[in-house]
Scaffold this active site. Structure first.
Site, PDB file in Angstrom:
ATOM      1  N   HIS A  73     109.229  48.417  40.781  1.00  0.00           N
ATOM      2  CA  HIS A  73     109.750  48.820  39.711  1.00  0.00           C
ATOM      3  C   HIS A  73     110.987  47.887  40.052  1.00  0.00           C
ATOM      4  O   HIS A  73     111.876  47.958  39.402  1.00  0.00           O
ATOM      5  CB  HIS A  73     110.966  50.631  40.103  1.00  0.00           C
ATOM      6  CG  HIS A  73     111.460  50.519  41.414  1.00  0.00           C
ATOM      7  ND1 HIS A  73     110.687  50.525  42.749  1.00  0.00           N
ATOM      8  CD2 HIS A  73     112.694  50.389  41.543  1.00  0.00           C
ATOM      9  CE1 HIS A  73     111.251  50.476  43.771  1.00  0.00           C
ATOM     10  NE2 HIS A  73     112.452  50.469  43.119  1.00  0.00           N
ATOM     11  N   CYS A 119     110.704  47.809  47.560  1.00  0.00           N
ATOM     12  CA  CYS A 119     111.601  48.571  48.102  1.00  0.00           C
ATOM     13  C   CYS A 119     111.153  49.453  48.758  1.00  0.00           C
ATOM     14  O   CYS A 119     110.014  50.258  48.695  1.00  0.00           O
ATOM     15  CB  CYS A 119     111.771  48.902  46.348  1.00  0.00           C
ATOM     16  SG  CYS A 119     113.324  49.900  46.874  1.00  0.00           S
ATOM     17  N   CYS A 140     116.944  45.910  41.342  1.00  0.00           N
ATOM     18  CA  CYS A 140     116.987  47.327  42.141  1.00  0.00           C
ATOM     19  C   CYS A 140     117.981  46.731  43.141  1.00  0.00           C
ATOM     20  O   CYS A 140     118.699  47.323  43.468  1.00  0.00           O
ATOM     21  CB  CYS A 140     115.133  47.809  42.844  1.00  0.00           C
ATOM     22  SG  CYS A 140     115.694  49.358  43.617  1.00  0.00           S
ATOM     23  N   HIS A 175     108.495  55.644  49.414  1.00  0.00           N
ATOM     24  CA  HIS A 175     108.546  57.293  49.840  1.00  0.00           C
ATOM     25  C   HIS A 175     107.268  58.002  48.603  1.00  0.00           C
ATOM     26  O   HIS A 175     107.395  59.246  48.818  1.00  0.00           O
ATOM     27  CB  HIS A 175     109.942  57.164  48.923  1.00  0.00           C
ATOM     28  CG  HIS A 175     111.432  57.291  49.689  1.00  0.00           C
ATOM     29  ND1 HIS A 175     111.181  57.204  50.828  1.00  0.00           N
ATOM     30  CD2 HIS A 175     112.628  56.384  49.427  1.00  0.00           C
ATOM     31  CE1 HIS A 175     112.520  56.787  51.844  1.00  0.00           C
ATOM     32  NE2 HIS A 175     113.018  56.533  50.780  1.00  0.00           N
ATOM     33  N   SER A 179     112.052  52.525  48.116  1.00  0.00           N
ATOM     34  CA  SER A 179     111.323  53.472  47.374  1.00  0.00           C
ATOM     35  C   SER A 179     110.107  53.863  46.729  1.00  0.00           C
ATOM     36  O   SER A 179     109.654  55.237  46.418  1.00  0.00           O
ATOM     37  CB  SER A 179     112.082  53.982  45.972  1.00  0.00           C
ATOM     38  OG  SER A 179     113.927  53.570  46.579  1.00  0.00           O
TER      39      SER A 179
END
Length: 375
Positions: free
Chosen positions: A68, A47, A175, A52, A49
């Site tokens: 996650h 993902c 997610c 990031h 994220s």
């Protein structure tokens, strides 16, 4: 031979410092303590994220095991765990549901105060980690850490799912899919016949489009600077696609003109301040609703014209599509099993876990929607 109560040595992708590749290492995973669950990860999606953290847009302590969006099987449980047992298929939850805090008790709240999402500290509830590598403690990531063959999560961060569910697909419900789909049908509450604009056509943005279509939107405008994503967006429900680079004026002005005053609902699914402002400004005066879905950059602040709010627009945000995770994830998996929505169109690549860096390269190059790692 049972591994319950013992340290497990396994492979994990450790990020030792930001802006570096993941390193496949042997790690020690401690047994679960009271009210904790140890999970054998079967599949994990990559993902934005997670990236990031690599780029430092999202601040966490290092070294860390990221990941996650996953699905796996319970290996063992700690004292007092009652909601799952060894052998259960489960999805780890980065947005926990303790069912005790003020947010969990509120009918509309899902930002559980035990999630630790506002200030990720990389440790379990007792202030320690369950991961060790090269004699050094390795941090957890938002209560999940799924880029490892085994992980330990709090009981309030795990949902038991249908035993027949294909884990290499339903991991996306951990997610990406749930975040996008829920942002449309649960957070924005998209109405039949409405007009929507979706900024960003990654896995989450495409899931927003799927949610808008499921809610009965008549017009769904997909916005992205990567025209290679347009075909998939139309396949999943977009009625038209717009590339901001094709216009000399700001994209919000283009959308206002295209929609006779602005859209009913807009979604920012990128995580940039300029696109958040553009998405908000593209909403119709008096009643337009804009939802921030993309993870905001951690060190920056918005500055916008408050007249946009004063004139009747609504600006909203939500984590994980507004779903109460432990209650909703099993139901979403059941809906997938009942063919109420498809996850397969979102999965463009399946790679062995050891090729995690290749998966992130595909993400950064805009060549993948979702890459699923198989363990």
């Amino acid at each position: 031979m049972s591994t319950a109560g013992k340290v497990i040595r396994c492979k994990a992708a450790v990020l030792w410092e930001p802006k570096k590749p993941f390193s496949i290492e042997e790690v020690e995973v401690a047994p679960p303590k009271a009210l904790e669950v140890r999970i054998k990860i079967v599949s994990s999606g990559i993902c934005r994220s997670d990236d990031h953290v690599v780029t430092e847009s999202l601040k966490v302590p290092f070294p860390v095991i990221l990941g996650h969006e996953a699905a796996g099987i319970v290996e063992s449980i700690g004292e007092g765990v009652t909601s799952v047992k060894p052998g259960d298929k489960v999805i780890p939850l980065f947005t926990s549901q303790c069912r005790e805090c003020n947010v969990c008790k509120h009918p509309e709240g899902n930002f559980c105060l035990k999630s630790g999402l506002e200030a990720p500290n990389g440790v379990m509830q007792d202030g320690t980690t369950r991961f060790t590598c090269r004699g050094q403690a390795v941090h957890h990531f938002i209560g999940t850490s799924t880029f490892t063959e085994f992980t330990v999560v709090p009981e309030h961060s795990v949902a038991k799912i249908d035993a027949a569910a294909p884990l290499e697909k339903v991991c996306l419900i951990g997610c990406g899919f749930s975040t996008g789909y829920g942002s449309a049908i649960k957070v924005a509450k998209v109405t039949p016949g409405s007009t929507c604009a979706v900024f960003g056509l990654g896995g989450v943005g495409l899931s927003v489009i799927m949610g808008c279509r499921a809610a009965g939107a008549a017009r769904i405008i997909a916005v992205d600077i990567n025209k290679d994503k347009f075909a998939k967006a139309k396949e999943l429900g977009a009625t038209e696609c717009v590339n901001p680079q094709d216009f000399k004026k700001p994209i919000q002005e283009v959308l206002v003109e295209l929609t006779d005053g602005g859209v009913d609902f807009s979604f920012e699914v990128i995580g940039r301040l300029d696109t958040m402002e553009a998405a908000f400004a593209s909403c119709h005066v008096g009643y337009g609703v804009s939802v921030i879905v993309g993870v905001p950059p951690g060190t920056q602040q918005l500055s916008f014209d408050p007249m946009l709010l004063f004139s009747g627009r609504t600006w909203k945000g939500a984590v994980f599509g507004g779903w109460k995770s432990r209650d909703s994830v099993p139901k979403l998996v059941s809906d997938f099993m009942a063919k109420k929505f498809a996850l397969e169109p979102l999965i463009t690549h399946v790679l062995p876990f050891a090729q995690i860096n290749e998966g992130f390269d595909l993400l950064r190059a805009g060549k993948s929607i979702r890459t699923v790692l198989k363990f």
